[in-house]
Design a protein around this motif. Structure first.
Motif, PDB file in Angstrom:
ATOM      1  N   UNK B  20       1.026  -1.327   0.047  1.00 41.52           N
ATOM      2  CA  UNK B  20       0.277   0.030   0.075  1.00 41.52           C
ATOM      3  C   UNK B  20       0.828   1.257   0.156  1.00 41.52           C
ATOM      4  N   UNK B  21       1.807   1.372   0.697  1.00 42.02           N
ATOM      5  CA  UNK B  21       2.422   2.658   1.106  1.00 42.02           C
ATOM      6  C   UNK B  21       3.643   2.718   0.569  1.00 42.02           C
ATOM      7  N   UNK B  22       4.499   1.549   0.240  1.00 35.11           N
ATOM      8  CA  UNK B  22       5.889   1.445  -0.502  1.00 35.11           C
ATOM      9  C   UNK B  22       5.900   2.176  -1.560  1.00 35.11           C
ATOM     10  N   UNK B  23       5.004   2.506  -2.447  1.00 33.45           N
ATOM     11  CA  UNK B  23       5.004   3.225  -3.782  1.00 33.45           C
ATOM     12  C   UNK B  23       5.241   4.874  -3.299  1.00 33.45           C
ATOM     13  N   UNK B  24       4.483   5.128  -2.172  1.00 33.99           N
ATOM     14  CA  UNK B  24       4.186   6.565  -1.677  1.00 33.99           C
ATOM     15  C   UNK B  24       5.716   6.889  -1.208  1.00 33.99           C
ATOM     16  N   UNK B  25       6.429   6.078  -0.181  1.00 32.44           N
ATOM     17  CA  UNK B  25       7.590   6.392   0.443  1.00 32.44           C
ATOM     18  C   UNK B  25       8.486   6.566  -0.376  1.00 32.44           C
ATOM     19  N   UNK B  26       8.453   5.402  -1.445  1.00 31.67           N
ATOM     20  CA  UNK B  26       9.945   5.718  -2.341  1.00 31.67           C
ATOM     21  C   UNK B  26       9.617   7.231  -3.342  1.00 31.67           C
ATOM     22  N   UNK B  27       8.414   7.564  -3.506  1.00 26.59           N
ATOM     23  CA  UNK B  27       8.024   8.763  -4.407  1.00 26.59           C
ATOM     24  C   UNK B  27       8.684   9.897  -3.401  1.00 26.59           C
ATOM     25  N   UNK B  28       8.275   9.829  -1.995  1.00 27.70           N
ATOM     26  CA  UNK B  28       8.673  10.842  -1.399  1.00 27.70           C
ATOM     27  C   UNK B  28      10.079  10.971  -1.248  1.00 27.70           C
ATOM     28  N   UNK B  29      10.797  10.010  -1.197  1.00 30.70           N
ATOM     29  CA  UNK B  29      12.447  10.060  -1.142  1.00 30.70           C
ATOM     30  C   UNK B  29      12.866  10.664  -2.630  1.00 30.70           C
ATOM     31  N   UNK B  30      12.325  10.208  -3.570  1.00 34.00           N
ATOM     32  CA  UNK B  30      12.703  10.582  -4.861  1.00 34.00           C
ATOM     33  C   UNK B  30      12.708  12.083  -4.824  1.00 34.00           C
ATOM     34  N   UNK B  31      11.618  12.599  -4.307  1.00 35.95           N
ATOM     35  CA  UNK B  31      11.511  14.119  -4.507  1.00 35.95           C
ATOM     36  C   UNK B  31      12.629  14.918  -4.049  1.00 35.95           C
ATOM     37  N   UNK B  32      13.363  14.273  -3.152  1.00 35.35           N
ATOM     38  CA  UNK B  32      14.634  14.973  -2.416  1.00 35.35           C
ATOM     39  C   UNK B  32      15.747  14.613  -3.064  1.00 35.35           C
ATOM     40  N   UNK B  33      15.953  13.876  -3.719  1.00 37.10           N
ATOM     41  CA  UNK B  33      17.308  13.466  -4.626  1.00 37.10           C
ATOM     42  C   UNK B  33      17.431  14.468  -5.934  1.00 37.10           C
ATOM     43  N   UNK B  40      15.698   6.529  -6.141  1.00 40.24           N
ATOM     44  CA  UNK B  40      16.343   6.488  -4.824  1.00 40.24           C
ATOM     45  C   UNK B  40      17.867   6.465  -4.763  1.00 40.24           C
ATOM     46  N   UNK B  41      18.472   5.503  -5.490  1.00 42.47           N
ATOM     47  CA  UNK B  41      19.828   4.857  -5.414  1.00 42.47           C
ATOM     48  C   UNK B  41      20.054   5.456  -7.081  1.00 42.47           C
ATOM     49  N   UNK B  42      21.313   5.687  -7.253  1.00 43.87           N
ATOM     50  CA  UNK B  42      22.459   6.176  -6.189  1.00 43.87           C
ATOM     51  C   UNK B  42      21.770   7.684  -5.818  1.00 43.87           C
ATOM     52  N   UNK B  43      21.936   7.719  -4.479  1.00 43.44           N
ATOM     53  CA  UNK B  43      21.735   9.151  -3.949  1.00 43.44           C
ATOM     54  C   UNK B  43      22.730  10.111  -4.226  1.00 43.44           C
ATOM     55  N   UNK B  44      22.170  11.212  -4.737  1.00 45.50           N
ATOM     56  CA  UNK B  44      23.223  12.268  -5.160  1.00 45.50           C
ATOM     57  C   UNK B  44      23.342  13.201  -4.021  1.00 45.50           C
ATOM     58  N   UNK B  45      22.291  14.189  -4.193  1.00 47.25           N
ATOM     59  CA  UNK B  45      22.511  15.195  -3.092  1.00 47.25           C
ATOM     60  C   UNK B  45      21.006  15.488  -2.804  1.00 47.25           C
TER      61      UNK B  45
END
Lengths: 364, 406
Positions: B20-33, B40-45
């Motif tokens: 349910x929430x995996x896609x949302x979490x991934x999406x939130x993380x990508x917004x700050x990469x 999400x990987x590789x994490x740049x800045x």
């Protein structure tokens, strides 16, 4: 004084083929406490809705205060209806509920509050104006509904079994309360009930209805003591019915040949009976006595069961398939209880029994 | 409880919530990469730049305005229409009611595409018949979209009202009439207050349905754009993390709304139970104030506002420049290696024929791609990735990773 009469002039109400009310003719006087008594489905609520303006009679006229009410909507009639489930407005406070009739007539907020407080004093519930309806007890809701209906001083107050949702104790208390309020405000009360206790204790007059027909109208004691039809005799109060054929009539007394033997009783309303006519003799349980010896108007019966109820003892006896109930006042002396199956001789005075033509009776 | 069963239940629950929430979490993380492609990987800045990209996208922002305008228009029309439908249904006889119900529900079952096209055809015809200013009015993206969406969204509103009306006690209206209210007063003072919560939910559902609608809107909006159609076309032309940034904003708004609503409901339940005074929270004046839905909302908005302010101050340009420099260095190194290989090959080629050159001369339909061109050690004549026409618009190209806004 305002004319607060209600006149039903040959009122019939039909739904398709079904006749809910059949040719009702009635005059209810100003300031009277009038009850319609009947089993559920007898048409009394239909008649009430017709008086309050939610439906029009198929035939006949309804006159309130001498004016024909045809085409006058419920909001224009000088009547107020108290619904079976009260229909208080749950989203409004108690004071807002009571002042609703004033609100829709454009009264100011201050006047509304003043009138609501007056009415709360009248129903002896001062200071609950700001409560929610859901916070009230059953009896309080009842009285608030009455206050709301009286807020604009209707000429006629219609009550549709308003006490049926209350418990016994409260119901008995509210009977006295309703009667007191009615005498205080002088409004004509029209009360609908299937509970004969309510009808008999509160009313000035009672109309007994069955299957859309008004069977008898009269004061409670007349209805109880001098029923005019088999239905009224069997519906109002406990009664023993003994069916048979007319053997003869002398003045006001009729003798019937019945399965339990020949019995005599008063001819209701001085009516003349033909010999051989199918009739029923009605005798109340409290008028039947246990006697030792056989004689005129005695019945030999077998005891089926008995129940001690404090002030009185109820006996159920059986004679040739006719069930008979007796109510004996307990005198205080510890009489030995009778065994079931014991032979009894029952007697009654002919003037306490009523002979009526055979007709539909109230189901138990 | 059986331990194996509970392990299974826990694992199932975990899997379910991950789903349910995996896609949302991934999406939130990508917004700050800072990566040019949402990943999400590789994490740049860590960056807040994608929010900036999002709000400076004129197409999306003008689409958002049109969506709001259309949404309000749809509420204004669909809620009264739905209410009227529900009231009509509650007054009718059983057989008529079933028929009318079917008629009113059918637009929900018709594919949105069909509704969209038929709306254009219908109103276009009316516009052409009337001519003049009417044509301009009826053949306008906003009008057509509101008209098209109302056809089925009003049915949603109607369903909400029907559910509420089923719980309405009709004797309430009768009592009001009996007490002297006109039918209009009975409606305004008794039925409408009863329906108020349903009007709120209907308006909310209507707004959401209008906002997220694509199938019908993509036709009826004509040459214009709503937020949803703009978003869809943006995705079609290649996505970037500014959409993740949008998701973060939407999730935050939803969370704030849900928490405030929960606070409101809990307070209401507590007050209605009549035991509010005994409650540990309600008895304490400070806690009572803090748990008030207004206070909860204000607090959440403060937190959100603070985060936005902090985010706007964050400058990731140094880090990004570092990453860029790093990538350039890698690229330079690769070019260097390549050049040296080519030189070495040329030297060797002068002496003997290598199989690789024979391969390059071979008219292969794959352009020699399989002759060792992908292997870094081999001496492919092509200069590798940079000129490769990638289907991702070069998003994977390490040479174009600079965060250039659109």
């Amino acid at each position: 004084m305002r004319n607060r009469t209600v006149l039903l002039d040959h009122v019939s109400i039909r739904f398709g083929d079904f006749t809910a009310v059949d040719n009702a003719n009635l005059k209810i006087d100003s300031g009277e406490f009038f009850s319609f008594l009947g089993p559920s489905g007898c048409g009394k609520t239909t008649l009430l809705r017709c008086i309050s303006g939610f439906s029009d009679p198929t035939e006949g006229k309804v006159l309130i205060g001498g004016k024909d009410m045809k085409g006058v909507g419920p909001n224009k009639r000088p009547t107020a209806l108290i619904f079976q489930h009260l229909a208080l407005f749950p989203l409004m406070s108690v004071a807002e509920n009571i002042a609703f009739p004033l609100e829709v007539r454009g009264a100011s907020k201050k006047d509304r509050r003043k009138r609501a407080d007056e009415l709360l004093d009248m129903i002896a519930l001062p200071g609950i104006g700001d409560k929610k309806v859901s916070e009230l007890s059953g009896g309080q809701k009842q009285r608030v509904a009455i206050a709301r209906a009286l807020a604009v001083e209707p000429d006629i107050l219609l009550l549709d079994e308003p006490l049926s949702a209350l418990d016994l104790k409260l119901r008995q208390h509210m009977r006295a309360e309703l009667r007191a309020i009615q005498q205080r405000v002088g409004v004509t009360f029209i009360y609908i009930t299937h509970d004969q206790g309510e009808a008999l204790t509160m009313s000035d007059r009672v109309a007994v209805m069955n299957s859309g027909v008004i069977e008898q109208v009269g004061a409670p004691n007349v209805i109880y003591n001098a029923p005019r039809t088999a239905f009224v005799a069997s519906f109002v109060g406990e009664n023993n019915a003994i069916s048979g054929k007319v053997a003869g009539q002398t003045e006001g007394m009729v003798t019937l040949n019945t399965p339990v033997g020949p019995v005599s009783g008063r001819a209701a309303g001085g009516r003349k009976y033909k010999p051989g006519e199918q009739c029923s003799l009605f005798i109340r349980p409290e008028q039947l006595t246990l006697t030792g010896e056989a004689g005129p108007n005695t019945i030999s019966a077998t005891l089926r069961s008995q129940a001690f109820e404090g002030a009185s003892t109820h006996l159920l006896a059986d004679c040739a398939g006719t069930r008979l109930r007796l109510s004996q006042i307990n005198t205080g002396a510890a009489a030995a209880p009778l065994a079931p199956g014991a032979a009894l001789t029952l007697a009654f005075a002919p003037e306490h029994a009523t002979v009526l033509p055979a007709g539909p009776m109230a189901s138990e | 409880m059986n331990p194996r069963g509970s392990v299974f239940s826990a694992a199932y629950a975990l899997a379910f919530f991950t789903f349910l929430f995996g896609p949302l979490i991934i999406m939130v993380i990508t917004a700050f990469n800072s990566s040019r492609f949402p990943r999400v990987t590789p994490w740049e800045c860590f960056t807040t730049g994608w929010f900036n990209v999002l709000i400076t996208n004129d197409r999306l922002m003008s689409g958002l305005l049109s969506s709001l305008f259309i949404g309000i228009g749809v509420i204004v029309v669909a809620v009264p229409v739905g209410l009227a439908g529900a009231l009509a249904l509650s007054e009718l006889s059983a057989r008529l009611r079933a028929t009318l119900y079917t008629v009113l529900i059918v637009p929900i079952l018709i594919p949105g595409v069909v509704l969209g096209i038929s709306t254009i055809v219908f109103w276009g015809q009316i516009g052409r018949t009337l001519g003049g200013p009417a044509q301009a009015f009826f053949y306008n993206g906003y009008f057509l979209t509101i008209a098209g969406q109302v056809t089925f969204i009003s049915a949603y509103a109607m369903l909400v009202f029907i559910a509420r009306l089923q719980r309405f006690d009709a004797t309430q209206t009768e009592a009001a009439l009996d007490l002297g209210a006109s039918p209009g007063q009975a409606f305004r003072k008794i039925l409408l207050p009863f329906l108020a919560p349903a009007i709120g939910s209907a308006a909310f559902i209507t707004l959401l349905a209008s906002f997220e609608n694509y199938n019908t809107t993509v036709f009826t909006i004509l040459s214009g754009n709503t937020f949803t159609t703009a978003l869809a076309s943006k995705v079609r032309h290649g996505t970037d993390p500014s959409l993740s940034a949008l998701a973060v904003i939407i999730i935050s708004i939803t969370l704030i709304g849900a928490l405030t609503h929960e606070a409101y409901i809990r307070r209401k339940t507590l007050l209605d139970s009549g035991k509010a005074e005994q409650s540990a929270i309600f008895g304490n004046p400070v806690l009572r104030l803090l748990t008030h839905p207004g206070a909860v909302l204000a607090l959440l908005l403060c937190i959100a506002g603070g985060l936005v302010w902090l985010g706007s101050k964050h400058d990731s340009s140094v880090c990004e420049a570092g990453i860029l420099e790093e990538k350039r260095a890698i690229q330079r190194q690769l070019q260097e290696e390549q050049r040296s290989r080519i030189d070495a090959q040329k030297k060797a080629g002068g002496q003997t024929q290598t199989p690789a050159e024979g391969g390059a001369g071979n008219p292969s339909p794959f352009g020699g791609a399989f002759t060792g061109g992908l292997a870094p050690e081999s001496a492919a004549p092509e200069p590798a990735a940079p000129s490769n026409p990638s289907p991702f618009g070069g998003a994977f190209n390490p040479g174009t990773l600079a965060p250039a806004p659109e």
